[in-house]
Every structure is written in C-alpha cells, then in structure tokens.
Design an enzyme around this catalytic site. Sequence first.
Site, PDB file in Angstrom:
ATOM      1  N   ARG A  79      15.900  -2.516 -18.401  1.00  0.00           N
ATOM      2  CA  ARG A  79      16.307  -3.429 -19.470  1.00  0.00           C
ATOM      3  C   ARG A  79      17.444  -2.799 -20.272  1.00  0.00           C
ATOM      4  NH1 ARG A  79      13.366  -6.986 -23.401  1.00  0.00           N
ATOM      5  NH2 ARG A  79      15.528  -7.721 -23.272  1.00  0.00           N
ATOM      6  N   ASP A 134       8.751  -2.855 -25.054  1.00  0.00           N
ATOM      7  CA  ASP A 134       9.747  -2.064 -25.777  1.00  0.00           C
ATOM      8  C   ASP A 134       9.242  -0.657 -26.070  1.00  0.00           C
ATOM      9  OD1 ASP A 134      11.444  -4.242 -25.783  1.00  0.00           O
ATOM     10  OD2 ASP A 134      10.960  -4.850 -27.830  1.00  0.00           O
ATOM     11  N   GLU A 155      20.015  -7.329 -34.013  1.00  0.00           N
ATOM     12  CA  GLU A 155      20.881  -6.575 -33.100  1.00  0.00           C
ATOM     13  C   GLU A 155      22.329  -7.024 -33.262  1.00  0.00           C
ATOM     14  OE1 GLU A 155      17.651  -5.865 -29.531  1.00  0.00           O
ATOM     15  OE2 GLU A 155      18.488  -7.854 -29.878  1.00  0.00           O
ATOM     16  N   ARG A 179      22.697 -10.864 -34.258  1.00  0.00           N
ATOM     17  CA  ARG A 179      21.559 -11.707 -33.882  1.00  0.00           C
ATOM     18  C   ARG A 179      20.925 -12.319 -35.128  1.00  0.00           C
ATOM     19  NH1 ARG A 179      16.549  -9.579 -30.069  1.00  0.00           N
ATOM     20  NH2 ARG A 179      15.090 -11.317 -30.402  1.00  0.00           N
ATOM     21  N   ARG A 216      16.275 -18.340 -23.116  1.00  0.00           N
ATOM     22  CA  ARG A 216      17.208 -17.344 -22.614  1.00  0.00           C
ATOM     23  C   ARG A 216      17.658 -17.726 -21.205  1.00  0.00           C
ATOM     24  NH1 ARG A 216      14.861 -11.516 -24.961  1.00  0.00           N
ATOM     25  NH2 ARG A 216      15.052 -12.103 -27.167  1.00  0.00           N
ATOM     26  N   TYR A 232      19.864 -10.086 -22.377  1.00  0.00           N
ATOM     27  CA  TYR A 232      20.827  -9.170 -22.977  1.00  0.00           C
ATOM     28  C   TYR A 232      22.029  -8.967 -22.055  1.00  0.00           C
ATOM     29  CZ  TYR A 232      17.437  -7.660 -26.551  1.00  0.00           C
ATOM     30  OH  TYR A 232      16.567  -7.600 -27.613  1.00  0.00           O
ATOM     31  N   GLU A 285      21.009  -8.921 -18.087  1.00  0.00           N
ATOM     32  CA  GLU A 285      19.651  -9.052 -17.572  1.00  0.00           C
ATOM     33  C   GLU A 285      19.505 -10.417 -16.909  1.00  0.00           C
ATOM     34  OE1 GLU A 285      17.381  -6.317 -20.938  1.00  0.00           O
ATOM     35  OE2 GLU A 285      17.466  -8.497 -21.185  1.00  0.00           O
TER      36      GLU A 285
END
Length: 380
Positions: A48, A73, A242, A258, A320, A348, A364
């Site tokens: 990732r 994460d 972000e 973001r 997404r 991302y 991604e």
Amino acid sequence: MAKLTVQQSLLLTISSILVSVTYSINPFVLEEQLIWESSDEGEVSTYRIPIIIQVPNGDLLAFSEARKYSAADAGAKFIAMRRSSNGGQSWGENTFILNDYKIPDGLNLGTVLVDSVTNSTILIHTFCVHSVCNGTGEKPSGVFMVTSSNFGYTWSDPVNLAEKNPELMDLHFDPGPGYGIQKKHPPHKGRLVTCGHGPDAEVRSMSCLHSDDGGITWQLSLGLAGLPFGETKKTGDFVPGEVQIVELKNGTILANVRNTYSFHCNCRIQALSFDGGSTFPMTSMRMKQELIDPNVCGSLLNFNDNQILFFSNPFNAGSRVNLTLHWSLDAGNTYPNLMNIYEKGSAYSCLTYIDENHIGLVYEKDNISSISYVRIQLNL
C-alpha cells in the site's frame, strides 16, 4: 488615474505574459505495469501507499509499505523500493530498505524529498504513530528519516527527528503520503518542506515540517487546524488530512488536502502558504468543488516549474473508483481538464515528472490488490 508604482507595473506585465501563454495538452497512457502485487503467500500480505520520485541522476524510485500480515494501517511492515533507469519502461528487483520485524505498530510512509544542493534523497517515515506499541521496550514513537547520498542504492540508519529538536519527541504526525519539496524560489529558497496531519481525531490538523539546513534539524509549524478544535469530529466538520504540496513559480506553496469529514462538499481542500510552509492562512483556503473526491489521498505535481499542475485521484464522490488525471493551466486556480486512467477500484496515487513530455503515476489498483505504474505522454 493614479500613477502605477514600479512594482505594480511589473506585476501587470508578468500577468499579461502569463495570460498570453497558452498550452495545449493531449495526454495518453503509453504503458502500464504492475510493480507490486499483494498475496496471501510469502512475507508480504499487502502493498500500500505508493510513492514515486525522480532523483538527480534521472532514475525513478518507487516506494510502498509492504504490510506483512494484513492490510491494516497498524502492523509490522517493510518499506519496499523499486528502481527504473529508463523512465519507467522497466523496473529493477524489489528491495526492502527498512524492516520493523514484528512490531505491532511499526513503520508507516511517509514522504520522500530530494535535496538538490547535496543530491541527497531523504525518506521521512513514522514509527508507532498509532500508539499501539508503547511500552514494548522498542525505540520511541515519532518521525524518523533515512538518507541516501547515492540516489537510493544505499541508505543510512533511521534517525529520529527529535534527536536535534526535543520538541519533536514522540511526535504523532503522518507525513504526506507522497513527496516533500525543496523550495526553488524566495522566501526561504533551499528550504526542505514536508506536510502531513496528526492522527488524533480530536485535534487533527494539517501541519508541516521544514528544514533550513539540509535536513539536519527540523521544525514543526501549524498549517490548518481542524474545527471545532479539541472536540471529537463528525461528518461535516473541517478536518484536513493527507496532503501533497507543490511550490509555484512566485515562491508560494500550494497544498492540496484530503477533506476527511466532507466539510462543505465531497471535494478537495486547497490552501496557500506565503512564508515557506510556516503558515497557511485560512483566508487562502478554498474548496475545490471541481475536484470531486471520496475522502482519499490524492497527488499533485507542478510540471517543470510553470503554470501547469497535474492532480490525480479517484474521481467519485462516494467510492474509490475512476482514477483520473486532472490538469490546471493556471497554477491551480481551475481544473477544467481531465483524463480517465482506470475506471474500476483505485485509491492512493502519486505523480512524478519524467521529462518535458512525460509524467509517471503509481496507484493502488483493484481494491489494493496491486500497485501499478502508468507512463503518460503529454503531447505538449
């Protein structure tokens, strides 16, 4: 009519020149390659957080988090890197440049910066930023860096930024993810700047780290504070997350951020700094409603220090999907142009300059099952 000052006349002249310049861009994808694939077998579960940057010898370096046991994460990771010496047409073997072994909340990317004065490459990353591994006897949580003086072929041991600035000890700060910049223009020409956000929900804000001595010492400055400050956030609150920054030709730093809790719209936040990343006045903040976004990390690229900016994100208000390349011909004021890269699952991404007619993109793909590299010809 009042007589114009010399400075005002100069500004009008520059503005007229900029207005008179027109650009024609007709980009298309030259090629696409998978450079990392997630798997239940082997020592990596999920790749990732892709980052890509061009180093001074012209090579492209791609980085990712190689998450060992799950896609979460928080968890043990490698930091993976691959190199291309021909503009992304082929890629070298996968290497792990950092390893946290089995730490329950170990490494996280991060930003990569290039110091053009020393030709050094700096990778900023965090350790235990989610506070899961406090009390385990491991090194303290905080923000670390590794450096390379040979374009990423070898790297130093990790250095805690707090070693030179105790105020950064145990700092909970997520850089980027993406790349940092070195300022080419005043004010603070030569300054290294990388921006990110704090992970704590109550006080989450966008902030920046900067160094005026080539990365030896770093200082933290507040960029945009989340509102209401000090309270648990909910949908509709102002929560900058972000971030990717670029420098404009007049020395202003532009941040594309973001919009974590969908303040005002499902779109991006944009803000400006006029003092080298020390502050981002709220009066400079704009909601970029044309940049529809599903609450995700996006990427921003200033193409060769001119008026052209590129932006990539999943161009969808709720999911997404639909990775899209947008471009602005007026230094980020408007983004009227776009090209679809991939219609299905995409998250991302990170953009890089290759040469005067090509850019690169890593992203991604397919619900984070892989990370793909795309080489784009611009036809300027």
